[in-house]
Motif scaffolding. Structure first.
Motif, PDB file in Angstrom:
ATOM      1  N   GLU A  38       0.834  -1.202   0.000  1.00 58.31           N
ATOM      2  CA  GLU A  38       0.000   0.000   0.000  1.00 58.31           C
ATOM      3  C   GLU A  38       0.872   1.256   0.000  1.00 58.31           C
ATOM      4  N   VAL A  39       0.246   2.369  -0.377  1.00 61.92           N
ATOM      5  CA  VAL A  39       0.902   3.672  -0.254  1.00 61.92           C
ATOM      6  C   VAL A  39      -0.102   4.658   0.338  1.00 61.92           C
ATOM      7  N   LEU A  40       0.416   5.754   0.867  1.00 62.18           N
ATOM      8  CA  LEU A  40      -0.446   6.837   1.334  1.00 62.18           C
ATOM      9  C   LEU A  40      -0.699   7.791   0.173  1.00 62.18           C
ATOM     10  N   TRP A  41      -1.952   8.058  -0.092  1.00 64.30           N
ATOM     11  CA  TRP A  41      -2.359   8.957  -1.172  1.00 64.30           C
ATOM     12  C   TRP A  41      -2.033  10.387  -0.754  1.00 64.30           C
ATOM     13  N   VAL A  42      -1.287  11.120  -1.588  1.00 65.21           N
ATOM     14  CA  VAL A  42      -0.811  12.446  -1.187  1.00 65.21           C
ATOM     15  C   VAL A  42      -1.794  13.563  -1.511  1.00 65.21           C
ATOM     16  N   GLY A  43      -2.870  13.255  -2.229  1.00 68.88           N
ATOM     17  CA  GLY A  43      -3.859  14.274  -2.562  1.00 68.88           C
ATOM     18  C   GLY A  43      -4.992  14.321  -1.556  1.00 68.88           C
ATOM     19  N   SER A  44      -5.616  15.486  -1.430  1.00 62.41           N
ATOM     20  CA  SER A  44      -6.782  15.607  -0.547  1.00 62.41           C
ATOM     21  C   SER A  44      -8.008  14.939  -1.137  1.00 62.41           C
ATOM     22  N   MET A  45      -8.198  15.082  -2.451  1.00 59.68           N
ATOM     23  CA  MET A  45      -9.327  14.423  -3.106  1.00 59.68           C
ATOM     24  C   MET A  45      -8.954  12.965  -3.363  1.00 59.68           C
ATOM     25  N   PRO A  46      -9.902  12.037  -3.182  1.00 58.26           N
ATOM     26  CA  PRO A  46      -9.578  10.607  -3.142  1.00 58.26           C
ATOM     27  C   PRO A  46      -9.058  10.035  -4.457  1.00 58.26           C
ATOM     28  N   CYS A  47      -8.681   8.755  -4.358  1.00 55.92           N
ATOM     29  CA  CYS A  47      -8.179   7.987  -5.493  1.00 55.92           C
ATOM     30  C   CYS A  47      -9.368   7.445  -6.283  1.00 55.92           C
ATOM     31  N   ILE A  48      -9.200   6.300  -6.936  1.00 60.69           N
ATOM     32  CA  ILE A  48     -10.297   5.697  -7.700  1.00 60.69           C
ATOM     33  C   ILE A  48     -11.358   5.166  -6.737  1.00 60.69           C
ATOM     34  N   MET A  49     -12.592   5.594  -6.923  1.00 59.08           N
ATOM     35  CA  MET A  49     -13.683   5.190  -6.046  1.00 59.08           C
ATOM     36  C   MET A  49     -14.593   4.212  -6.783  1.00 59.08           C
ATOM     37  N   THR A  50     -15.096   3.216  -6.062  1.00 60.30           N
ATOM     38  CA  THR A  50     -16.015   2.240  -6.655  1.00 60.30           C
ATOM     39  C   THR A  50     -17.433   2.513  -6.161  1.00 60.30           C
ATOM     40  N   LYS A  51     -17.895   1.788  -5.151  1.00 60.12           N
ATOM     41  CA  LYS A  51     -19.240   2.007  -4.614  1.00 60.12           C
ATOM     42  C   LYS A  51     -19.144   2.608  -3.216  1.00 60.12           C
ATOM     43  N   GLU A  52     -20.162   3.386  -2.858  1.00 64.92           N
ATOM     44  CA  GLU A  52     -20.178   4.017  -1.533  1.00 64.92           C
ATOM     45  C   GLU A  52     -19.983   2.983  -0.423  1.00 64.92           C
ATOM     46  N   LEU A  65      -6.970  23.331   5.754  1.00 60.09           N
ATOM     47  CA  LEU A  65      -5.744  23.033   5.023  1.00 60.09           C
ATOM     48  C   LEU A  65      -5.857  21.738   4.233  1.00 60.09           C
ATOM     49  N   ASP A  66      -5.641  21.827   2.924  1.00 59.97           N
ATOM     50  CA  ASP A  66      -5.497  20.636   2.091  1.00 59.97           C
ATOM     51  C   ASP A  66      -4.150  19.980   2.380  1.00 59.97           C
TER      52      ASP A  66
END
Length: 523
Positions: A100-114, A335-336
């Protein structure tokens, strides 16, 4: 005009020896990041056992989701301390993340279902179940996607010895606890007047994956074939209507003119039923969907750009702690994540925040009105959506003022505070941070959102591809150097201790969950 003027007593204080205590400003950082797989999807793995208990570990917990770790630095008076702590915690957790890695952006990565977003698990104790059900309620109320947005919270307070000296300079005879609370509320009111500066300077979410928007990004977003959606002038989609929001909060008005008024309005919100939340149901088929059907389940649900805070005791609610012992510190929540800094926040940002918050404290702060609050909200909205647009105008007392002119005016008024902090701390970092902010005011392409937007566009990879590359690079950097052995042992000890503490809480439980909730909300 914005007219941000330091009062005469504040200027006298700045020029006096009494200001030397400002070397002891208390700081702390809470930093969220999503755990994602190597192909960019949200991690489905539980909180790693090597990190300890998310309920009781003082360094490593989770926010909304099991996939959203939150790293917490101890309070420190060392201006470099928060980032040093963050660096150590990051290196410690990276060793146990496998693929795994930590996502560096505030807005998420690839999203599937809620429903694929895994809720944070805090064990079977009443307090753990309350935290879990509260998050389940957030999912029912606002959707789980919204809760995966990540950011940085900055905690700030003045040293104890500051307050008697400052009270004397202001000629106040108030009880010290009341004086401190009053001053922090004044800081917050001024922060809310000028906090559009933070998404302008440090907003870092001008783009996002199309999967997050579900095809409903809004007219101001441009959709591209690379799977991204861009706000061409946006600074912080995280802080826009696409981010965390609570429309039900329009039913109550939170002001920061008086601590008793502030806590009373929050109390009203956690005790006022809402029809939509009632229709959702509290306990359905034997399972809790939310803690209650009120406007707010608990005080923390109140969306705020900044909060007055007080360390709470076991079983105590935030409003109770504030009423009993006053404001202890403020928590900045606008803060983002900084994608260009492995720790999510740069030292220059920390230094700027110290100057900005002290400036907000030292100047006069008139009381809030609903009219001014609406104007402040509109300024913030304009900046998060269109902050880098040339000649963007803001509002002040129904008059229009260019963002650039307003920024430069405020920065000039902040200069004596930056000079003071440089003098106290034997550095030039504070005036340097202010100079960098002035450069950003003169050139929007130098803001974090401007740099990020341009880099994503130039890369040809889109938001996901470019941010994934940054995330992998950042993770490799953390893995390249282990923490010192003593620090490693400290984190391992805290992890083991936290697991035992959670077990002890669960073993000592005597109340049913229903009884626990009833007592928690009794007062």
């Amino acid at each position: 005009m914005f007219e941000p003027k330091l009062n005469r007593s504040a200027l006298s204080f700045i020029e006096s020896d009494a200001a030397d205590c400002l070397t002891k400003i208390n700081r702390g950082v809470e930093k969220e990041s999503l755990r994602v797989t190597q192909d960019g999807y949200l991690s489905m793995k539980p909180h790693p056992k090597e990190w300890g208990s998310a309920l009781t570990n003082k360094f490593i917990t989770t926010d909304y989701s099991e996939a959203l770790p939150e790293l917490i630095t101890p309070v420190t008076q060392d201006r470099l301390g928060p980032r040093q702590w963050l660096d150590d915690i990051h290196r410690f957790i990276a060793a146990y993340m496998e693929d795994e890695v930590l996502w560096v952006g505030s807005m998420p990565c690839i999203m599937t279902k809620e429903e694929d977003v895994p809720l944070a698990d805090y064990g079977t104790s009443n307090v753990g179940m309350m935290k879990h059900i509260y998050r389940r309620g957030l999912g029912y109320r606002y959707g789980r996607y919204m809760q995966t947005i990540a950011g940085v919270h900055y905690n700030f307070s003045l040293p104890e010895e500051f307050w008697p000296k400052y009270r004397e300079f202001l000629g106040s005879e108030e009880n010290l606890q009341d004086f401190i609370s009053k001053q922090y509320l004044g800081l917050i009111r001024n922060y809310l007047r000028y906090c559009w500066l933070l998404p302008y300077l440090f907003g870092a979410s001008p783009a996002m994956c199309k999967s997050f928007a579900k095809g409903e990004g809004g007219a101001f977003l441009t959709e591209e074939t690379d799977g991204s959606m861009y706000g061409d002038y946006a600074t912080s989609l995280r802080m826009s209507d696409l981010g965390y929001q609570n429309n039900a909060q329009s039913k109550f008005s939170i002001r920061h003119n008086d601590l008793e008024e502030y806590t009373a309005e929050l109390e009203r919100a956690i005790r006022t039923p809402d029809q939509f939340y009632q229709e959702l149901g509290v306990k359905v088929d034997g399972e809790y969907r939310q803690l209650n059907a009120n406007l707010l389940q608990i005080e923390n649900e109140y969306y705020a750009k900044i909060r007055p805070k007080r360390t709470i005791n076991s079983g105590e609610r935030p409003t109770q702690a504030l009423n009993r012992r006053g404001v202890e510190y403020v928590e900045v929540r606008s803060l983002d994540l900084n994608p260009f800094d492995p720790l999510g926040i740069s030292q220059s940002q920390v230094d700027f925040l110290d100057v900005f918050l002290l400036f907000c404290l030292l100047q006069d702060s008139k009381e809030q009105s609903d009219r001014e609050n609406a104007e402040n909200d509109e300024n913030f909205r304009r900046v998060v959506y269109y902050g880098r647009k040339p000649d963007l105008n803001l509002l002040r007392n129904n008059r229009s003022l260019r963002l650039k002119d307003a920024s430069l005016q405020i920065f000039e008024e902040m200069r004596p505070v930056a000079v003071l902090l440089d003098k106290c701390n034997h550095t030039r970092s504070y005036t340097k941070a202010l100079s960098e902010a002035i450069e950003m005011a003169n050139d929007p392409s130098k803001t974090l959102s401007g740099l990020y937007y341009d880099d994503i566009r130039r890369s040809g990879q889109g938001y996901f591809g470019y941010t994934m590359g940054l995330s992998v690079k950042t993770q490799q950097e953390f893995l390249s150097k282990a923490v010192e052995s003593r620090t490693q042992q400290m984190f391992e000890h805290e992890a083991a201790k936290s697991i035992l503490e959670q077990q002890n809480i669960e073993d000592s439980e005597t109340l049913s969950f229903e009884e626990y909730l009833e007592r928690y909300f009794a007062e």
